[in-house]
Design a protein around this motif. Structure first.
Motif, PDB file in Angstrom:
ATOM      1  N   ARG A 103       0.804  -1.222   0.000  1.00 28.55           N
ATOM      2  CA  ARG A 103       0.000   0.000   0.000  1.00 28.55           C
ATOM      3  C   ARG A 103       0.838   1.273   0.000  1.00 28.55           C
ATOM      4  N   GLU A 104       2.022   1.235   0.584  1.00 29.91           N
ATOM      5  CA  GLU A 104       2.867   2.432   0.571  1.00 29.91           C
ATOM      6  C   GLU A 104       3.293   2.780  -0.852  1.00 29.91           C
ATOM      7  N   ARG A 105       3.530   1.755  -1.673  1.00 33.47           N
ATOM      8  CA  ARG A 105       3.906   2.002  -3.070  1.00 33.47           C
ATOM      9  C   ARG A 105       2.747   2.551  -3.882  1.00 33.47           C
ATOM     10  N   PHE A 106       1.532   2.189  -3.495  1.00 32.39           N
ATOM     11  CA  PHE A 106       0.361   2.530  -4.298  1.00 32.39           C
ATOM     12  C   PHE A 106      -0.627   3.396  -3.524  1.00 32.39           C
ATOM     13  N   ALA A 107      -0.094   4.255  -2.673  1.00 34.06           N
ATOM     14  CA  ALA A 107      -0.949   5.117  -1.850  1.00 34.06           C
ATOM     15  C   ALA A 107      -1.803   6.048  -2.699  1.00 34.06           C
ATOM     16  N   HIS A 108      -1.374   6.288  -3.939  1.00 34.03           N
ATOM     17  CA  HIS A 108      -2.115   7.202  -4.818  1.00 34.03           C
ATOM     18  C   HIS A 108      -3.342   6.548  -5.441  1.00 34.03           C
ATOM     19  N   LEU A 109      -3.463   5.239  -5.346  1.00 30.28           N
ATOM     20  CA  LEU A 109      -4.566   4.544  -6.008  1.00 30.28           C
ATOM     21  C   LEU A 109      -5.868   4.710  -5.231  1.00 30.28           C
ATOM     22  N   SER A 110      -6.945   4.807  -5.971  1.00 28.33           N
ATOM     23  CA  SER A 110      -8.264   4.920  -5.336  1.00 28.33           C
ATOM     24  C   SER A 110      -9.176   3.743  -5.685  1.00 28.33           C
ATOM     25  N   THR A 111      -8.817   2.971  -6.720  1.00 27.70           N
ATOM     26  CA  THR A 111      -9.662   1.861  -7.173  1.00 27.70           C
ATOM     27  C   THR A 111      -8.852   0.586  -7.301  1.00 27.70           C
ATOM     28  N   LEU A 112      -9.392  -0.503  -6.782  1.00 22.47           N
ATOM     29  CA  LEU A 112      -8.767  -1.820  -6.893  1.00 22.47           C
ATOM     30  C   LEU A 112      -9.757  -2.757  -7.572  1.00 22.47           C
ATOM     31  N   VAL A 113      -9.376  -3.268  -8.744  1.00 17.66           N
ATOM     32  CA  VAL A 113     -10.198  -4.239  -9.477  1.00 17.66           C
ATOM     33  C   VAL A 113      -9.656  -5.630  -9.186  1.00 17.66           C
ATOM     34  N   ILE A 114     -10.523  -6.519  -8.742  1.00 19.49           N
ATOM     35  CA  ILE A 114     -10.105  -7.881  -8.397  1.00 19.49           C
ATOM     36  C   ILE A 114     -10.794  -8.861  -9.337  1.00 19.49           C
ATOM     37  N   ASN A 115     -10.002  -9.573 -10.147  1.00 23.06           N
ATOM     38  CA  ASN A 115     -10.520 -10.654 -11.001  1.00 23.06           C
ATOM     39  C   ASN A 115     -10.570 -11.934 -10.179  1.00 23.06           C
ATOM     40  N   LEU A 116     -11.709 -12.606 -10.191  1.00 24.71           N
ATOM     41  CA  LEU A 116     -11.890 -13.827  -9.418  1.00 24.71           C
ATOM     42  C   LEU A 116     -12.670 -14.858 -10.218  1.00 24.71           C
ATOM     43  N   ASP A 117     -12.450 -16.126  -9.875  1.00 25.79           N
ATOM     44  CA  ASP A 117     -13.341 -17.176 -10.343  1.00 25.79           C
ATOM     45  C   ASP A 117     -14.619 -17.113  -9.506  1.00 25.79           C
ATOM     46  N   ASN A 118     -15.676 -17.681 -10.020  1.00 28.33           N
ATOM     47  CA  ASN A 118     -16.940 -17.692  -9.286  1.00 28.33           C
ATOM     48  C   ASN A 118     -16.985 -18.907  -8.363  1.00 28.33           C
ATOM     49  N   GLY A 119     -15.953 -19.031  -7.501  1.00 27.90           N
ATOM     50  CA  GLY A 119     -15.826 -20.194  -6.629  1.00 27.90           C
ATOM     51  C   GLY A 119     -16.752 -20.138  -5.433  1.00 27.90           C
ATOM     52  N   PRO A 120     -16.912 -21.267  -4.737  1.00 24.60           N
ATOM     53  CA  PRO A 120     -17.876 -21.335  -3.628  1.00 24.60           C
ATOM     54  C   PRO A 120     -17.525 -20.455  -2.443  1.00 24.60           C
ATOM     55  N   GLU A 121     -16.240 -20.112  -2.260  1.00 20.49           N
ATOM     56  CA  GLU A 121     -15.848 -19.327  -1.096  1.00 20.49           C
ATOM     57  C   GLU A 121     -15.745 -17.835  -1.377  1.00 20.49           C
ATOM     58  N   ASN A 122     -15.865 -17.424  -2.628  1.00 25.71           N
ATOM     59  CA  ASN A 122     -15.688 -15.997  -2.916  1.00 25.71           C
ATOM     60  C   ASN A 122     -16.691 -15.434  -3.926  1.00 25.71           C
ATOM     61  N   HIS A 123     -17.743 -16.191  -4.250  1.00 26.38           N
ATOM     62  CA  HIS A 123     -18.693 -15.649  -5.228  1.00 26.38           C
ATOM     63  C   HIS A 123     -19.480 -14.500  -4.598  1.00 26.38           C
ATOM     64  N   SER A 124     -20.161 -13.748  -5.437  1.00 26.19           N
ATOM     65  CA  SER A 124     -20.754 -12.487  -4.982  1.00 26.19           C
ATOM     66  C   SER A 124     -22.000 -12.663  -4.121  1.00 26.19           C
ATOM     67  N   ARG A 125     -22.458 -13.893  -3.920  1.00 34.32           N
ATOM     68  CA  ARG A 125     -23.566 -14.150  -3.005  1.00 34.32           C
ATOM     69  C   ARG A 125     -23.068 -14.825  -1.717  1.00 34.32           C
ATOM     70  N   ARG A 126     -21.768 -14.999  -1.613  1.00 37.20           N
ATOM     71  CA  ARG A 126     -21.186 -15.590  -0.396  1.00 37.20           C
ATOM     72  C   ARG A 126     -21.149 -14.513   0.683  1.00 37.20           C
ATOM     73  N   THR A 127     -21.989 -14.660   1.682  1.00 39.46           N
ATOM     74  CA  THR A 127     -22.219 -13.555   2.612  1.00 39.46           C
ATOM     75  C   THR A 127     -20.965 -13.124   3.361  1.00 39.46           C
ATOM     76  N   GLN A 128     -20.195 -14.083   3.862  1.00 36.88           N
ATOM     77  CA  GLN A 128     -19.016 -13.721   4.646  1.00 36.88           C
ATOM     78  C   GLN A 128     -17.965 -13.037   3.788  1.00 36.88           C
ATOM     79  N   PHE A 129     -17.799 -13.486   2.552  1.00 36.38           N
ATOM     80  CA  PHE A 129     -16.804 -12.860   1.673  1.00 36.38           C
ATOM     81  C   PHE A 129     -17.214 -11.431   1.343  1.00 36.38           C
ATOM     82  N   MET A 130     -18.474 -11.219   1.052  1.00 30.52           N
ATOM     83  CA  MET A 130     -18.912  -9.867   0.714  1.00 30.52           C
ATOM     84  C   MET A 130     -18.802  -8.941   1.918  1.00 30.52           C
ATOM     85  N   GLN A 131     -19.101  -9.456   3.107  1.00 27.34           N
ATOM     86  CA  GLN A 131     -18.925  -8.657   4.317  1.00 27.34           C
ATOM     87  C   GLN A 131     -17.470  -8.239   4.478  1.00 27.34           C
ATOM     88  N   ARG A 132     -16.553  -9.185   4.257  1.00 31.62           N
ATOM     89  CA  ARG A 132     -15.129  -8.883   4.400  1.00 31.62           C
ATOM     90  C   ARG A 132     -14.660  -7.879   3.354  1.00 31.62           C
TER      91      ARG A 132
END
Length: 219
Positions: free
Chosen positions: A78-107
Protein backbone atom coordinates in the motif's frame (compact mmCIF):
# COMPACT_ATOMS: atom_id res chain seq x y z
CA UNK A 1 -4.94 -1.28 -10.11
CA UNK A 2 -6.07 -4.69 -11.29
CA UNK A 3 -5.15 -7.91 -9.51
CA UNK A 4 -6.00 -11.55 -10.20
CA UNK A 5 -6.84 -13.92 -7.31
CA UNK A 6 -7.16 -17.68 -7.20
CA UNK A 7 -6.45 -20.75 -5.07
CA UNK A 8 -4.58 -23.67 -6.61
CA UNK A 9 -5.42 -27.30 -5.97
CA UNK A 10 -4.21 -28.46 -2.56
CA UNK A 11 -0.74 -30.00 -2.39
CA UNK A 12 -0.29 -33.23 -0.42
CA UNK A 13 2.97 -32.95 1.49
CA UNK A 14 4.98 -36.16 1.67
CA UNK A 15 7.44 -38.37 -0.26
CA UNK A 16 5.04 -38.87 -3.14
CA UNK A 17 5.63 -39.22 -6.86
CA UNK A 18 4.29 -36.23 -8.80
CA UNK A 19 5.43 -37.24 -12.24
CA UNK A 20 8.00 -35.17 -14.08
CA UNK A 21 11.74 -35.85 -14.19
CA UNK A 22 14.63 -35.30 -11.81
CA UNK A 23 18.33 -34.91 -12.60
CA UNK A 24 19.22 -37.00 -9.55
CA UNK A 25 18.01 -40.46 -8.57
CA UNK A 26 14.82 -40.00 -6.55
CA UNK A 27 12.71 -42.57 -4.78
CA UNK A 28 9.07 -41.73 -4.20
CA UNK A 29 5.94 -43.48 -2.99
CA UNK A 30 3.29 -44.19 -5.60
CA UNK A 31 0.39 -43.69 -3.16
CA UNK A 32 -0.45 -40.61 -1.13
CA UNK A 33 -3.21 -41.75 1.18
CA UNK A 34 -1.69 -40.31 4.38
CA UNK A 35 0.07 -37.01 3.64
CA UNK A 36 2.11 -35.37 6.39
CA UNK A 37 0.28 -32.10 5.72
CA UNK A 38 -1.83 -30.40 3.10
CA UNK A 39 -0.88 -26.96 1.78
CA UNK A 40 -3.03 -24.89 -0.57
CA UNK A 41 -1.35 -22.12 -2.58
CA UNK A 42 -3.38 -18.93 -2.87
CA UNK A 43 -2.03 -16.56 -5.51
CA UNK A 44 -2.32 -12.88 -6.32
CA UNK A 45 -0.94 -11.60 -9.63
CA UNK A 46 -0.54 -7.94 -10.55
CA UNK A 47 -0.65 -8.27 -14.37
CA UNK A 48 0.67 -4.81 -15.23
CA UNK A 49 3.77 -5.33 -13.05
CA UNK A 50 4.18 -9.12 -13.43
CA UNK A 51 4.37 -9.39 -9.65
CA UNK A 52 3.24 -12.65 -8.06
CA UNK A 53 2.41 -13.18 -4.39
CA UNK A 54 1.90 -16.74 -3.15
CA UNK A 55 0.43 -17.68 0.21
CA UNK A 56 0.83 -21.27 1.40
CA UNK A 57 -2.29 -21.94 3.44
CA UNK A 58 -2.17 -24.76 5.98
CA UNK A 59 -5.90 -24.60 6.75
CA UNK A 60 -8.97 -24.93 4.59
CA UNK A 61 -9.36 -22.07 2.10
CA UNK A 62 -12.43 -20.16 3.22
CA UNK A 63 -13.95 -16.75 2.58
CA UNK A 64 -12.01 -15.36 5.53
CA UNK A 65 -8.80 -16.95 4.24
CA UNK A 66 -9.12 -15.30 0.82
CA UNK A 67 -10.04 -11.97 2.38
CA UNK A 68 -7.04 -12.21 4.70
CA UNK A 69 -4.72 -12.91 1.75
CA UNK A 70 -6.02 -9.81 -0.05
CA UNK A 71 -5.57 -7.76 3.11
CA UNK A 72 -2.07 -9.11 3.75
CA UNK A 73 -1.07 -8.35 0.15
CA UNK A 74 -2.44 -4.82 0.28
CA UNK A 75 -0.72 -4.08 3.58
CA UNK A 76 2.59 -5.14 2.02
CA UNK A 77 2.24 -2.88 -1.06
CA UNK A 78 0.00 0.00 0.00
CA UNK A 79 2.87 2.43 0.57
CA UNK A 80 3.91 2.00 -3.07
CA UNK A 81 0.36 2.53 -4.30
CA UNK A 82 -0.95 5.12 -1.85
CA UNK A 83 -2.11 7.20 -4.82
CA UNK A 84 -4.57 4.54 -6.01
CA UNK A 85 -8.26 4.92 -5.34
CA UNK A 86 -9.66 1.86 -7.17
CA UNK A 87 -8.77 -1.82 -6.89
CA UNK A 88 -10.20 -4.24 -9.48
CA UNK A 89 -10.11 -7.88 -8.40
CA UNK A 90 -10.52 -10.65 -11.00
CA UNK A 91 -11.89 -13.83 -9.42
CA UNK A 92 -13.34 -17.18 -10.34
CA UNK A 93 -16.94 -17.69 -9.29
CA UNK A 94 -15.83 -20.19 -6.63
CA UNK A 95 -17.88 -21.34 -3.63
CA UNK A 96 -15.85 -19.33 -1.10
CA UNK A 97 -15.69 -16.00 -2.92
CA UNK A 98 -18.69 -15.65 -5.23
CA UNK A 99 -20.75 -12.49 -4.98
CA UNK A 100 -23.57 -14.15 -3.00
CA UNK A 101 -21.19 -15.59 -0.40
CA UNK A 102 -22.22 -13.55 2.61
CA UNK A 103 -19.02 -13.72 4.65
CA UNK A 104 -16.80 -12.86 1.67
CA UNK A 105 -18.91 -9.87 0.71
CA UNK A 106 -18.92 -8.66 4.32
CA UNK A 107 -15.13 -8.88 4.40
CA UNK A 108 -14.79 -7.01 1.11
CA UNK A 109 -17.04 -4.22 2.38
CA UNK A 110 -14.91 -4.00 5.53
CA UNK A 111 -11.76 -3.94 3.38
CA UNK A 112 -13.06 -1.11 1.17
CA UNK A 113 -14.07 0.97 4.18
CA UNK A 114 -10.87 0.30 6.15
CA UNK A 115 -8.51 1.27 3.34
CA UNK A 116 -10.73 3.89 1.69
CA UNK A 117 -10.70 2.07 -1.65
CA UNK A 118 -13.26 1.65 -4.38
CA UNK A 119 -13.22 -2.15 -4.83
CA UNK A 120 -14.61 -3.68 -8.02
CA UNK A 121 -15.13 -7.45 -8.01
CA UNK A 122 -15.05 -8.72 -11.60
CA UNK A 123 -15.95 -12.40 -11.82
CA UNK A 124 -15.35 -14.89 -14.60
CA UNK A 125 -18.46 -16.95 -15.45
CA UNK A 126 -18.50 -20.76 -15.19
CA UNK A 127 -16.04 -22.61 -17.47
CA UNK A 128 -14.09 -19.41 -18.16
CA UNK A 129 -11.73 -19.41 -15.18
CA UNK A 130 -8.83 -20.22 -17.52
CA UNK A 131 -8.90 -16.57 -18.56
CA UNK A 132 -8.11 -15.44 -15.03
CA UNK A 133 -4.43 -14.35 -15.37
CA UNK A 134 -3.22 -16.04 -12.15
CA UNK A 135 -4.16 -19.41 -13.68
CA UNK A 136 -1.12 -19.17 -15.96
CA UNK A 137 1.14 -18.99 -12.92
CA UNK A 138 -0.11 -22.33 -11.64
CA UNK A 139 1.09 -24.09 -14.77
CA UNK A 140 4.55 -22.56 -14.34
CA UNK A 141 4.66 -23.63 -10.69
CA UNK A 142 3.51 -27.17 -11.48
CA UNK A 143 6.17 -27.60 -14.17
CA UNK A 144 8.79 -26.12 -11.83
CA UNK A 145 8.35 -28.60 -9.01
CA UNK A 146 7.33 -31.71 -10.95
CA UNK A 147 9.94 -34.39 -10.39
CA UNK A 148 10.75 -33.00 -6.94
CA UNK A 149 9.82 -34.48 -3.58
CA UNK A 150 7.57 -32.08 -1.77
CA UNK A 151 8.11 -33.93 1.48
CA UNK A 152 7.86 -30.97 3.86
CA UNK A 153 6.13 -27.63 4.04
CA UNK A 154 9.55 -26.01 3.85
CA UNK A 155 10.25 -27.85 0.58
CA UNK A 156 6.95 -26.65 -0.92
CA UNK A 157 7.72 -23.03 -0.01
CA UNK A 158 11.33 -23.29 -1.21
CA UNK A 159 10.32 -24.56 -4.64
CA UNK A 160 7.64 -21.88 -4.89
CA UNK A 161 10.25 -19.20 -4.14
CA UNK A 162 12.56 -20.42 -6.91
CA UNK A 163 9.97 -20.42 -9.70
CA UNK A 164 9.91 -17.36 -11.93
CA UNK A 165 7.09 -15.55 -13.68
CA UNK A 166 8.38 -13.50 -16.61
CA UNK A 167 11.82 -13.40 -15.02
CA UNK A 168 10.61 -12.43 -11.54
CA UNK A 169 10.48 -14.61 -8.44
CA UNK A 170 7.28 -14.50 -6.38
CA UNK A 171 6.87 -13.28 -2.83
CA UNK A 172 6.01 -16.40 -0.82
CA UNK A 173 4.56 -16.50 2.68
CA UNK A 174 3.19 -19.23 4.95
CA UNK A 175 -0.29 -18.80 6.43
CA UNK A 176 -0.78 -20.87 9.60
CA UNK A 177 -4.14 -19.45 10.70
CA UNK A 178 -6.85 -22.07 11.22
CA UNK A 179 -10.03 -21.02 9.45
CA UNK A 180 -13.51 -22.13 10.41
CA UNK A 181 -15.68 -23.57 7.66
CA UNK A 182 -19.27 -22.54 7.01
CA UNK A 183 -19.17 -19.02 8.43
CA UNK A 184 -22.09 -17.03 7.05
CA UNK A 185 -24.22 -14.00 7.87
CA UNK A 186 -27.83 -14.03 8.87
CA UNK A 187 -30.32 -12.81 6.28
CA UNK A 188 -30.83 -9.60 8.26
CA UNK A 189 -27.08 -8.94 8.45
CA UNK A 190 -26.63 -9.67 4.74
CA UNK A 191 -29.41 -7.24 3.90
CA UNK A 192 -27.33 -4.51 5.52
CA UNK A 193 -24.25 -5.60 3.55
CA UNK A 194 -26.25 -5.70 0.32
CA UNK A 195 -27.12 -2.04 0.77
CA UNK A 196 -23.42 -1.28 0.40
CA UNK A 197 -23.00 -3.26 -2.84
CA UNK A 198 -23.59 -1.72 -6.26
CA UNK A 199 -24.39 -4.54 -8.69
CA UNK A 200 -24.14 -3.66 -12.36
CA UNK A 201 -27.57 -4.03 -14.06
CA UNK A 202 -27.65 -7.21 -16.12
CA UNK A 203 -24.38 -8.39 -14.54
CA UNK A 204 -25.51 -8.50 -10.93
CA UNK A 205 -23.59 -11.69 -10.11
CA UNK A 206 -20.49 -10.87 -12.08
CA UNK A 207 -19.62 -7.19 -11.53
CA UNK A 208 -19.93 -5.66 -8.07
CA UNK A 209 -18.69 -2.26 -6.92
CA UNK A 210 -18.00 -1.46 -3.27
CA UNK A 211 -17.29 2.15 -2.44
CA UNK A 212 -15.46 3.50 0.63
CA UNK A 213 -18.69 5.12 1.83
CA UNK A 214 -22.25 4.91 0.50
CA UNK A 215 -22.07 8.61 -0.37
CA UNK A 216 -19.55 7.78 -3.11
CA UNK A 217 -22.08 5.79 -5.15
CA UNK A 218 -23.21 8.79 -7.14
CA UNK A 219 -19.72 10.21 -7.82
Amino acid sequence: MRISLDAKAAVKVGPFSRGGKSRVKTEAADHDFQPDAILTPVGILVPTLDEVFLYGVCSKVTSDCLADCITQWWQSVRERFAHLSTLVINLDNGPENHSRRTQFMQRMVDFAHRYHLHVRLAYYPPYHSKYNPIERCWGILENHWNGALLDSIEAVLAYARTMTWKGMAPVVELVTTTYKMGVKLTRQAMNQVEKQLHRQPGLEKWLVDIYPTPNDWDT
